[in-house]
Design a protein around this motif. Structure first.
Motif, PDB file in Angstrom:
ATOM      1  N   MET A 254       0.822  -1.202   0.000  1.00  0.00           N
ATOM      2  CA  MET A 254       0.000   0.000   0.000  1.00  0.00           C
ATOM      3  C   MET A 254       0.867   1.268   0.000  1.00  0.00           C
ATOM      4  SD  MET A 254      -3.005   1.161  -0.241  1.00  0.00           S
ATOM      5  CE  MET A 254      -4.279   0.025   0.233  1.00  0.00           C
ATOM      6  N   ILE A 255       2.057   1.181   0.591  1.00  0.00           N
ATOM      7  CA  ILE A 255       2.945   2.352   0.601  1.00  0.00           C
ATOM      8  C   ILE A 255       3.325   2.751  -0.822  1.00  0.00           C
ATOM      9  CG2 ILE A 255       5.232   3.174   1.283  1.00  0.00           C
ATOM     10  CD1 ILE A 255       5.005   1.492   3.797  1.00  0.00           C
ATOM     11  N   GLU A 256       3.562   1.746  -1.675  1.00  0.00           N
ATOM     12  CA  GLU A 256       3.898   2.039  -3.067  1.00  0.00           C
ATOM     13  C   GLU A 256       2.723   2.716  -3.779  1.00  0.00           C
ATOM     14  OE1 GLU A 256       5.808  -0.181  -7.006  1.00  0.00           O
ATOM     15  OE2 GLU A 256       4.973  -1.368  -5.374  1.00  0.00           O
ATOM     16  N   ASP A 257       1.504   2.286  -3.449  1.00  0.00           N
ATOM     17  CA  ASP A 257       0.320   2.906  -4.045  1.00  0.00           C
ATOM     18  C   ASP A 257       0.194   4.357  -3.612  1.00  0.00           C
ATOM     19  OD1 ASP A 257      -0.180   0.516  -5.205  1.00  0.00           O
ATOM     20  OD2 ASP A 257      -2.103   0.141  -4.233  1.00  0.00           O
TER      21      ASP A 257
ATOM     22  N   PRO B 282      -4.832   5.186   1.576  1.00  0.00           N
ATOM     23  CA  PRO B 282      -5.516   6.034   0.592  1.00  0.00           C
ATOM     24  C   PRO B 282      -6.955   5.626   0.336  1.00  0.00           C
ATOM     25  CG  PRO B 282      -4.171   4.435  -0.541  1.00  0.00           C
ATOM     26  CD  PRO B 282      -3.949   4.203   0.931  1.00  0.00           C
ATOM     27  N   CYS B 283      -7.430   4.576   1.001  1.00  0.00           N
ATOM     28  CA  CYS B 283      -8.766   4.054   0.705  1.00  0.00           C
ATOM     29  C   CYS B 283      -9.875   5.027   1.086  1.00  0.00           C
ATOM     30  CB  CYS B 283      -8.972   2.714   1.410  1.00  0.00           C
ATOM     31  SG  CYS B 283      -7.779   1.453   0.889  1.00  0.00           S
ATOM     32  N   THR B 284      -9.565   6.025   1.922  1.00  0.00           N
ATOM     33  CA  THR B 284     -10.560   7.024   2.311  1.00  0.00           C
ATOM     34  C   THR B 284     -10.439   8.299   1.481  1.00  0.00           C
ATOM     35  OG1 THR B 284      -9.092   7.890   4.035  1.00  0.00           O
ATOM     36  CG2 THR B 284     -10.635   6.154   4.667  1.00  0.00           C
TER      37      THR B 284
ATOM     38  N   ALA C 298     -11.403  -5.084  -1.655  1.00  0.00           N
ATOM     39  CA  ALA C 298     -12.195  -5.416  -0.467  1.00  0.00           C
ATOM     40  C   ALA C 298     -11.329  -5.557   0.779  1.00  0.00           C
ATOM     41  CB  ALA C 298     -12.987  -6.702  -0.714  1.00  0.00           C
ATOM     42  N   ASP C 299     -10.114  -6.029   0.612  1.00  0.00           N
ATOM     43  CA  ASP C 299      -9.235  -6.198   1.769  1.00  0.00           C
ATOM     44  C   ASP C 299      -8.440  -4.937   2.102  1.00  0.00           C
ATOM     45  OD1 ASP C 299      -7.454  -6.066  -0.312  1.00  0.00           O
ATOM     46  OD2 ASP C 299      -6.666  -8.099  -0.066  1.00  0.00           O
ATOM     47  N   LYS C 300      -8.728  -3.845   1.373  1.00  0.00           N
ATOM     48  CA  LYS C 300      -8.091  -2.543   1.615  1.00  0.00           C
ATOM     49  C   LYS C 300      -6.570  -2.588   1.450  1.00  0.00           C
ATOM     50  CE  LYS C 300     -12.067  -0.781   2.859  1.00  0.00           C
ATOM     51  NZ  LYS C 300     -12.782   0.163   1.988  1.00  0.00           N
ATOM     52  N   MET C 301      -6.106  -3.484   0.611  1.00  0.00           N
ATOM     53  CA  MET C 301      -4.668  -3.645   0.431  1.00  0.00           C
ATOM     54  C   MET C 301      -4.148  -3.011  -0.850  1.00  0.00           C
ATOM     55  SD  MET C 301      -3.700  -5.089   3.166  1.00  0.00           S
ATOM     56  CE  MET C 301      -2.014  -5.545   2.722  1.00  0.00           C
TER      57      MET C 301
END
Length: 572
Positions: free
Chosen positions: A1-4, A32-34, A42-45
Motif C-alpha cells: 500500500m505504501i507504493e500505491d 488512501p482508501c478514504t 475489499a481487503d483494503k490492500m
C-alpha cells in the motif's frame, strides 16, 4: 500500500487541481482508501479504481500511475490534461477500463497498450492524438468497446472484434467506424506488345499525369483544409453546448452544459427501443426512467421529464450535477431538449436502488449495507461541506441511492436540491421531500443541511433493519428503534436468516446510535454529515451519545416540572 500512496502522490503532483479535489491526499498517511476519487480492493490492500473525471484538472499524466499494479479502472475523462500518454500505462495488467476522453492529449497511442490483455473499454476520443492506431491493439480479445473519435489519427483503422468501435472525426483515417473508406488497389496500365507504342505514349501519359495531379491537388487540398476546420469546429461545439430554458423561450438565461453531450431525441428513442415499457426502470413524480443502449454499446438510464412544469427541476438537476463531481454521486452524461421533450442521460446502474434491493430476497448482507451507509454519507459530506457552492440534496431516501456493479452507493435525483449560500444556515421553501424521510422542521419550510442529515438517519435505520417497509414511517420508526435500544432488544432487528450472519454487534449498535443522533428532534443538536461519517468510523460516537442522553434527560425533567407547576396552578 505504501507504493500505491507514493504513486498517487506522484499523480497529484503532475496535475493542477483548481477545485482542490485531491487536497486530502496526504503522503504521510498510508491508507488512501478514504481519499476522494480512490477505491480500494475489499481487503483494503490495493488501489483498484482511480476516477478523476470532470474535475477541471490540467497538467500531465504521471507515468507513476503504472505503479498502481492492481488498478482496474482509470478515468480522467472531461478535463484539460495535456502532454503525451505515458507508455508505462501498458504495464497495468489488471486494467479493465481506460477513459482519457475529452482532454487535450497529444502524441500517439503507445504500442505498449497491446499488453493490456484485460482491457475491456478504451476511450481516447476528443483529444489531439495523432499517428497511426497500433495494430497490436486489435489482438486484445477482451476489448468490447473502443473510441478514437475526433483526433488526428491517420492511416488505416485496425480490424477490431469489439462490438462497439468508433473513429469518426479523423479525416486522414480510413476503415471501419471512421466514416471514410480506404482506397483500393490502383488499376495498372495495359502492357503493349510494341515497345514503340509504349515509348510514344510516355510523353502523353506523363502530360496527362501532371495535369491530373494539378487538378486533383487543386481540389483535394482546399477540401482537406475545409474538412479539418469543420472537424475542429465540430469538436469545439461538442464541448461547448448550452441549452436555452425549454419552457420559456423568451428568457435569455442559459444553462451551460460544459463538456456534457447533447443527445438527439432520435438517439434516445432508438436506445430505449421507442421508450418501450419493457425498458421502464421506474416512475416518479417528475417523470419516467428508461433503460437504454446507445449505438456504441454504452448502457444508460434516460430520465424523461415531459411535464412543462418540470422545466425548473430539469435546470436544477443540470446545474447541480454539473457542479458536483464525486465517486458516490451520479454522473450526468448529457441531455436532450426539444419543444416537447426534456430528458437527462445517466450511466445505467445495474444493481438498481437500495429500496429495491432491500425488498428482494435474499436480503442484502451486512457488509454491503455498511458499504452503502458509508458511500452515501461520503456523498452528502461532499455536497454539504466540500462542494462550492454547497448543496442541500432535499430528497435523501433509499429509492434515490443507486448501486453500481460493485454495489457502491451512488446518490441520485437532484430534482429537489438547493444551493446553500455561505452567508445563511438554512433556506425557507415549500415542504419538499418524501413522506417518512421529511424532517419535522421541514413542515414549517425550514430547510438546511440538517434536514438531509435527518433523512440520512431514516435511511440508516432502514439499512439496519434490512428492509424499507416494516410498518413504520419517519418518527414512528425512530421511536420504535429507540425503544428497542433502551430495552436492549436490538437483536430483534437481526433475523436468523443465513445472509445476516455477518452482523457485528458493536457495529449494529454504533449505526443505531448514529441514526438516532441524526434524527434528533431539536435539529440544532443533530451532527453535521462529516461528524456522522466520523462516528460511523468509530470516532466520538460514545461521547456524543452520552451528551445527547443527558440533554434528553434534562428536557424530560423540565417537562415534568412544567407539568407539575401547571397542575399546582390549576388546583389553586
Amino acid at each position: 500500500m505504501i507504493e500505491d500512496v507514493k504513486a498517487l502522490m506522484s499523480v497529484k503532483g503532475s496535475l493542477i487541481d483548481p477545485q482542490n479535489e485531491t487536497a486530502a491526499w496526504d503522503g504521510s498517511y498510508t491508507d488512501p482508501c478514504t481519499w476522494h476519487h480512490v477505491t480500494c480492493s475489499a481487503d483494503k490492500m490495493k488501489v483498484t479504481r482511480l476516477e478523476l473525471g470532470r474535475l477541471r484538472l490540467s497538467g500531465t499524466i504521471s507515468p507513476d500511475i503504472s505503479k498502481l499494479h492492481s488498478l482496474q479502472i482509470l478515468s480522467l475523462v472531461d478535463n484539460n490534461i495535456t502532454g503525451a500518454i505515458p507508455p508505462e500505462l501498458g504495464s497495468l495488467s489488471s486494467l479493465n477500463t481506460l477513459d482519457l476522453s475529452n482532454n487535450q492529449l497529444s502524441g500517439g497511442i503507445p504500442s505498449t497498450f497491446g499488453q493490456l490483455k484485460s482491457l475491456n473499454s478504451l476511450r481516447l476520443n476528443n483529444n489531439s492524438l495523432s499517428g497511426s492506431i497500433p495494430a497490436i491493439l486489435s489482438s486484445i480479445e477482451a476489448l468490447s468497446s473502443v473510441n478514437f473519435s475526433f483526433n488526428n489519427f491517420s492511416g488505416q483503422m485496425p480490424h477490431f472484434s469489439a462490438a462497439s468501435q468508433s473513429a469518426e472525426g479523423n479525416p486522414y483515417l480510413c476503415g471501419t467506424g471512421t466514416g471514410n473508406s480506404c482506397p483500393g488497389q490502383g488499376q495498372s496500365l495495359p502492357t503493349n506488345a510494341s515497345q514503340g507504342v509504349r515509348s510514344q505514349s510516355t510523353h502523353v501519359n506523363g502530360t496527362i499525369l501532371i495535369v491530373s495531379l494539378v487538378a486533383v491537388f487543386g481540389i483535394v487540398l482546399p477540401v482537406a483544409v475545409c474538412l479539418s476546420l469543420w472537424i475542429w469546429w465540430r469538436r469545439k461545439c461538442r464541448q461547448l453546448y448550452s441549452i436555452r430554458d425549454a419552457g420559456q423561450h423568451d428568457i435569455e438565461s442559459e444553462v451551460s452544459l460544459g463538456q456534457l453531450k447533447r443527445y438527439t431525441f432520435s438517439e434516445l428513442f432508438q436506445a430505449t427501443d421507442g421508450f418501450n415499457i419493457n425498458n421502464l426502470l421506474g416512475t416518479g413524480g417528475s417523470g419516467q426512467v428508461y433503460k437504454g443502449c446507445l449505438q456504441d454499446g454504452t448502457m444508460v438510464a434516460v430520465k424523461c421529464l415531459k411535464d412543462r412544469n418540470a422545466v425548473p427541476q430539469f435546470k436544477v438537476e443540470l446545474e447541480m450535477i454539473s457542479l458536483a463531481a464525486h465517486k458516490n454521486l451520479l454522473r450526468l452524461m448529457g441531455c436532450c431538449t426539444t419543444s416537447t421533450e426534456l430528458a437527462l442521460v445517466y450511466p445505467y446502474m445495474p444493481n438498481g436502488s437500495v429500496a429495491s434491493r432491500l425488498r428482494e430476497k435474499p436480503p442484502l448482507d451486512w457488509a454491503t449495507r455498511k458499504k452503502i451507509a458509508f458511500g452515501s454519507a461520503r456523498a452528502l459530506v461532499y455536497l454539504h461541506e466540500q462542494c462550492d457552492p454547497k448543496i442541500i440534496h432535499g430528497d435523501v431516501k433509499a429509492a434515490n441511492i443507486l448501486l453500481d456493479e460493485a454495489d457502491e452507493a451512488i446518490v441520485a435525483d437532484f430534482g429537489l436540491a438547493k444551493f446553500l449560500d455561505h452567508s445563511v444556515s438554512h433556506v425557507t421553501t415549500a415542504v419538499r421531500g418524501t413522506i417518512g424521510y421529511i424532517a419535522p422542521e421541514s413542515l414549517s419550510g425550514q430547510i438546511s443541511a440538517k434536514t438531509d442529515v435527518y433523512s440520512y438517519g431514516i435511511l440508516l435505520l432502514e439499512l439496519v433493519a434490512g428492509q424499507t417497509e416494516i410498518g413504520f414511517r419517519g418518527q414512528k420508526l425512530v421511536d420504535w428503534v429507540k425503544k428497542l435500544h433502551e430495552e436492549k432488544r436490538l437483536y430483534e432487528l437481526v433475523s436468523e436468516d443465513e445472509c445476516k450472519k455477518g452482523f457485528v454487534v458493536e457495529e449494529l449498535e454504533r449505526m443505531v446510535k448514529v441514526a438516532l443522533l441524526s434524527t434528533s428532534l431539536p435539529y440544532a443538536e443533530r451532527p453535521k454529515m462529516s461528524e456522522v461519517l466520523q462516528m460511523l468510523e468509530g470516532e466520538g460516537v460514545e461521547e456524543r451519545w452520552y451528551a445527547w442522553q443527558r440533554n434528553e434527560e434534562n428536557r424530560s425533567l423540565a417537562m415534568e416540572q412544567k407539568y407539575l407547576v401547571g397542575s399546582v396552578h390549576s388546583n389553586l
